[in-house]
Design an enzyme around this catalytic site. Sequence first.
Site, PDB file in Angstrom:
ATOM      1  CD  GLU A   1      22.629  25.376  43.735  1.00  0.00           C
ATOM      2  OE1 GLU A   1      21.891  26.280  43.326  1.00  0.00           O
ATOM      3  OE2 GLU A   1      22.778  25.125  44.958  1.00  0.00           O
TER       4      GLU A   1
ATOM      5  CB  ALA B   1      -6.742  13.638  64.926  1.00  0.00           C
TER       6      ALA B   1
ATOM      7  N   GLY C   1      -6.607  24.175  70.037  1.00  0.00           N
ATOM      8  CA  GLY C   1      -7.874  23.516  69.850  1.00  0.00           C
ATOM      9  C   GLY C   1      -8.851  24.292  68.954  1.00  0.00           C
TER      10      GLY C   1
END
Length: 371
Positions: free
Chosen positions: A44, A147, A289
Amino acid sequence: MALRLARRGLGKTSPNPAVGAVIVRDGEVIGRGYHQYYGGRHAEINAIQDAKGEVAGATLYVTLEPCCHYRKKTPPCVNAIIKHKIGRVVVGTIDPNPYVRCKGIEILRGHGIETKVGVLAEECYRLNQPYFKYIETGMPFVCLKFAQTLDGRIATVTGDSQWISSDSTRRLAHRLRSLHDGIMVGLGTVMADDPQLTVRLVRGRSPIRIVPDATLRISTNARILRDQDVAPTIVATTLRADEEKLAELEKMGVEVLMVEQDEGGDVDLGDLLKALGKRGISSVLVEGGRRIITSLFDRRLVDKVVLVIAPKVMGKGIEAVGDLSIRGVDDVLKLTFARAYRKGEDLVIEADVEGDEIKKSVVQPCEESRA
């Protein structure tokens, strides 16, 4: 526009939130600002100082409720809004900080400033999920990223996992690292891959590296221990720790954090997260993992999942999540898809764990929040 501005501060303002602000007068944007770094001016104030022309009577759009308390050298933003006679304020979400929650809005309304709350609330909430979780619970926000192949494997039977994903999603992983205070992997990942866990493929800060290791089996030659000048490392251990190794790690400048052990004798991840929260770590990215991913899911300690799916089929291999002792479909851990998109060759899915009570408490107007 305020949301886009706020995103520029992601990864730089923690443990404060990322906030953006825009000032509009007579249908034209006259000022823009965002919280650029921790300890710096709030959005702000930056928007007011950036304003071209008179701000009296203008409308201020801000992604988070303006603060109403002093933070070291930073005065309350509501004071500046009142002083400059801004006529209307549009707020994305409530600030759950007990020093602010609805008080900033009430002060503005008490000074005759029209204040609307809850505009694009869902988007504003998502922007600062780690902040909201940390303020409400004292625990860091936990994001799991991994992944896998199309058939759900994160490594071959021999443990080979480099690389399942494409270059594009590896850059995404480094971007995620830069947005979190800490990055955690299991000891098995450290021993098998010897990762650096730093930010290299994109610009940004490297997070604090965290490794749970109940007995201190970690090698002192591990890369995450030998480059403390690049990024600090915390090794979380228990009373079962090898005392000679503990002294050796401390001599290397590595912080050894003593926490409780769970029923299996491993590091109690819930206790570890509490300890990290006390150190001001508001968000942790977990990159594996399988064992630590499974444990976090089993303990219901996960807030968000970023799953990268490569267009590959491996067949037999190591799966991302192990046994969660779920025997009925009705008992599964449910997620809510937030985004799904292509990144290079891969598909990226972002999902939130369901049952988010924190969101319900900040995306509603103050009148309902207090009810």
